[in-house]
Design an enzyme around this catalytic site. Structure first.
Site, PDB file in Angstrom:
ATOM      1  N   ASP A 459       0.670  -1.302  -0.035  1.00 13.48           N
ATOM      2  CA  ASP A 459      -0.013   0.043  -0.012  1.00 13.48           C
ATOM      3  C   ASP A 459       0.894   1.422  -0.052  1.00 13.48           C
ATOM      4  OD1 ASP A 459      -2.267   1.415  -0.061  1.00 13.48           O
ATOM      5  OD2 ASP A 459      -3.335   0.187   1.763  1.00 13.48           O
ATOM      6  N   ASP A 529     -10.934   1.840  -3.234  1.00 10.82           N
ATOM      7  CA  ASP A 529     -11.265   1.621  -1.843  1.00 10.82           C
ATOM      8  C   ASP A 529     -12.826   1.569  -2.026  1.00 10.82           C
ATOM      9  OD1 ASP A 529      -9.052   1.106  -0.378  1.00 10.82           O
ATOM     10  OD2 ASP A 529      -8.846   3.206   0.265  1.00 10.82           O
TER      11      ASP A 529
HETATM   12  C1  GLA Z   1      -5.994   1.634   1.898  1.00 10.32           C
HETATM   13  C2  GLA Z   1      -6.210   0.371   1.241  1.00 10.32           C
HETATM   14  C3  GLA Z   1      -7.177  -0.282   1.783  1.00 10.32           C
HETATM   15  C4  GLA Z   1      -6.868  -0.828   3.299  1.00 10.32           C
HETATM   16  C5  GLA Z   1      -6.477   0.421   4.004  1.00 10.32           C
HETATM   17  C6  GLA Z   1      -5.483  -0.031   5.470  1.00 10.32           C
HETATM   18  O1  GLA Z   1      -6.905   2.666   2.158  1.00 10.32           O
HETATM   19  O2  GLA Z   1      -6.715   1.000  -0.012  1.00 10.32           O
HETATM   20  O3  GLA Z   1      -7.804  -1.419   1.035  1.00 10.32           O
HETATM   21  O4  GLA Z   1      -5.777  -1.770   2.834  1.00 10.32           O
HETATM   22  O5  GLA Z   1      -5.256   1.197   3.416  1.00 10.32           O
HETATM   23  O6  GLA Z   1      -5.222   0.837   6.200  1.00 10.32           O
END
Ligand code: GLA
Length: 712
Positions: A459, A529
């Site tokens: 990420d 997301d």
């Molecule tokens: C980001 C990712 C999510 C999740 C969060 C965790 O927003 O896109 O899918 O992994 O971080 O903190």
């Protein structure tokens, strides 16, 4: 596979001819050693028919314009020599064609200062694209500062009737890849990122089609399109420029963003830009997408997993967020295994002092309260259930509340006299620094060596602020934009070499790191997301304009972003079937019946997965339509197809939409199965399916249909 006559690259003394299956790219060499962009379009049968720019536009038709003499068009390269001269005079010096016959390097040279600029072309004849980059080498005795260096530029046909139209992605977090379209007008349109990420707002992809005198642009099946992608996950730039004088000249340049970036080339030093892929088709947006998908699968995705189907995964994030622990995850894993999940991924929350997003980033070892005996007991339980294990990391970030930051506060980008700006309570590690790279590589190498981990979700959850690197010599500090990504890609290359069994997912707060640089190092990505299955239809449909379904992770979860919306499980699955399937909800919330329905859908997906991930994708309804979406995936032999159709709003008395399929064998008889409207036949010839079409059963504001078509 299309047939290409050899040679793919030819040189005649006056011109270089680059050939793909259906296109030609021609570069002229002038008697003064200059390079002209002559042509990019369909193959012509006679070499003499390729145009030469007329006198009125020669200056604006450089293959790689420099700031020399009259400054007519935006230059692709800007340098400052040691004596402050900023005029760059490049002359042809020589060229090499690789033994494989598909790579060309044209060496240009500024004799006075000893700067060598090599334009590199790699022809992917099977996919009708050419990947380009530029190599700089300082062969002189003094340092050179490079203030801009683009990877590629070309001109669209000049004085063409009609207008050019730019198609690109705009968007935001949770709303990635909205299609932007506008007519190209005089001046510059710049698509770019300066956030030290690919970004949610824009994406390094463009497609330019032609609007004819009657106002019609390219369709899914017809029309000329020039398109391209920058292989870079940092700051990138695509410039579309139009000059209108006596002639109308339209140019495109793409590569690194020069904003705030200066590269220092000491004597003997070299630098190679990221790649930019360019292509042309006269087969409309559908043909463009299929070429790009094929190219990404055949040449871009990391080779060791490129031909494998992506596993069905479960991810813990939406179910429990930071609250992961051994027993609770093991219970979830039992449910996931019952559904047929192949890969169980625990997301954020497992490491350091991580209970919220305030702490822990940088400390890549298991949280002792949540995993008192480490991760291996959970991994063993997951493996015993027949699933692989995956895990979330965010290696380029650190929370001030972490052991790593307390030990090395100077390892983040910063300016010493300025307070650092926090975002999601985190700071960005300086991946330009060798010691930071080593530390992160070793942490992840240890994590992967000590555990049976098969999937890393990588990420990147903030954009940059205070991009300072005060420890570097002054002339190197502004290289950090480029060095960060050399660091990132280098770490990924090393990890992949040492742990070839691991798949890597690219994520940046959802779809903020989606580009060909990423897909050279990651095997798939987290698309957004926003996992609302309705919103996802639009995000996924435009995602596939430029990127293959195989890399597009789509989860079935409990989320709905719309007040009062409730979606059937069938709708959720059909929406997620568009790409690589995942599950993301709290599996303890589902009833026995729902679990059984989910298991049936997972099994169905596994059957359909070769078509979705490796087939040819056709949009059966154009991108501009908002009330209906339909995509078809066909195997390359045309023996089997899948249609996913969605109704996204319904007006009373609206005519149903008949879907004409594509890519089938007109002579063959096909059996139909699935959500067909009443009275639809059970079998049809390929010809009838493609010309007469089928009516899916789609009623109500939010509806979906899945139809399978198989050779009888
Ligand atoms: C980001 C990712 C999510 C999740 C969060 C965790 O927003 O896109 O899918 O992994 O971080 O903190």
């Amino acid at each position: 596979m299309p047939i290409v006559e050899s040679p793919v690259i030819a040189y005649t003394g006056q011109a270089f001819y680059l050939r793909t299956a259906h296109t030609a790219y021609v570069i002229g060499l002038t008697e003064h050693g200059g390079l002209l962009h002559r042509y990019f379009g369909p193959v012509l049968s006679r070499a003499e028919d390729y145009p030469t720019p007329n006198w009125g536009i020669v200056d604006a038709s450089g293959e790689y314009p420099t700031p020399t003499g009259m400054w007519q068009v935006a230059p692709c390269i800007r340098v400052v020599f040691h004596d402050n001269v900023r005029d760059l005079r490049l002359r042809y010096q020589g060229h090499e064609i690789s033994a494989s016959g598909d790579e060309l390097a044209i060496r240009l040279h500024d004799e006075h200062y000893g700067l060598e600029v090599t334009l590199c072309y790699h022809v992917y004849a099977d996919c009708d694209v050419i990947a380009r980059q530029v190599r700089l080498r300082n062969t002189g005795a003094d340092a050179i500062d490079v203030e801009e260096v683009m990877s590629a530029s070309f001109s669209l046909p000049y004085d063409r009737g009609g207008e050019f139209r730019l198609n690109h992605f705009a968007g935001a977090w949770m709303k990635e890849k909205t299609l932007g379209r506008q007519v190209v007008t005089p001046g510059q349109k710049v698509l770019q990122s300066w956030t030290n990420s690919t970004s949610h707002q824009q994406n390094p992809f463009f497609a330019i089609d032609v609007i004819d005198a009657e106002g019609n642009g390219a369709t899914e099946e017809h029309g000329e399109i020039w398109f391209g992608q920058v292989h870079w996950s940092g700051n990138w730039k695509i410039v579309v420029e139009q000059l209108r004088g006596h002639h109308k000249i339209t140019r495109v340049a793409a590569g690194l963003n020069d904003l705030d970036c200066i590269l220092h080339l000491a004597p003997g030093e070299d630098f190679t830009t990221p790649l930019v892929t360019l292509g042309y088709t006269d087969g409309g947006f559908g043909a463009m997408s299929r070429l790009l998908h094929r190219y990404q699968r055949a040449h871009i995705l990391p080779r060791n997993h490129a031909d494998e189907l992506r596993p069905v995964l479960y991810n813990s994030w939406e179910a429990v967020m930071f609250d992961v622990s051994e027993d609770a995850q093991a219970r979830m894993a039992e449910k996931a295994a019952q559904l047929g999940v192949e890969l169980f991924v625990i997301d954020d929350g497992w490491f350091g002092a991580r209970n919220t997003d305030n702490a822990g980033l940088g400390d890549w070892y298991p949280n002792p309260e949540k995993f008192p005996n480490g991760l291996n007991p959970l991994i063993d339980r997951v493996n015993a259930l027949g699933m692989d294990f995956g895990i979330w990391v965010e290696p380029e970030m650190v929370n001030p509340d972490s052991d790593l930051y307390r030990a090395h506060p100077d390892w983040v980008y910063h300016f010493p006299t300025r307070e650092s700006t926090l975002l999601r309570t985190q700071l960005m590690l300086n991946f330009a620094r060798e010691d930071v790279r080593e530390y992160i590589f070793n942490s992840l190498d240890t994590l992967l060596s000590e555990h049976n981990i098969r999937y890393i979700k990588w990420d990147f959850n903030r954009t940059i602020s205070e991009p300072g690197w005060p420890e570097a010599p002054r002339e190197r500090q502004r290289e950090m934009w480029v060095r960060h990504y050399e660091g990132l890609y280098g770490i990924l290359d090393r990890l992949r070499a040492r742990h070839p069994q691991v798949l890597f997912e690219s994520c940046a707060g959802g779809g903020g790191r989606v580009d060909l640089g990423a897909f050279t190092h990651y095997d798939d990505c987290w698309t957004s997301d926003n996992s609302d299955p309705y919103d996802r239809l639009f995000i996924q449909r435009s995602f596939m304009l430029a990127y293959t379904a195989k890399v597009m992770r789509c989860w079935v979860t409990e989320t709905s972003m719309h007040e009062g919306a409730s979606y059937s499980l069938a709708f959720r699955f059909h929406s997620a079937f568009m790409g690589s399937l995942g599950l993301g909800g709290n599996l303890l919330h589902f009833s026995e019946e729902e679990m059984a329905e989910m298991a049936r859908n997972v099994a169905l997906y596994k059957e359909l997965r070769p078509l979705i991930q490796h087939g040819e994708m056709y949009r059966l309804i154009p991108l501009s339509r908002m009330d209906r979406i339909a995509v078809e995936y066909v195997d390359p032999q045309g023996s089997e197809a899948l249609v996913l159709a969605f109704g996204t709003q319904e007006n009373f008395w609206e005519n149903p939409v008949r879907l004409c399929l594509r890519g089938l064998d007109p002579q063959a008889l096909y059996r139909l199965e699935g959500d067909l409207d009443e009275g639809q036949p059970e079998s049809m010839s390929g010809q009838a399916l493609m010309h007469r079409g089928i009516l899916p059963r789609l009623y109500g504001h939010i509806a979906s249909a899945l139809i399978r078509v198989r050779k009888a």
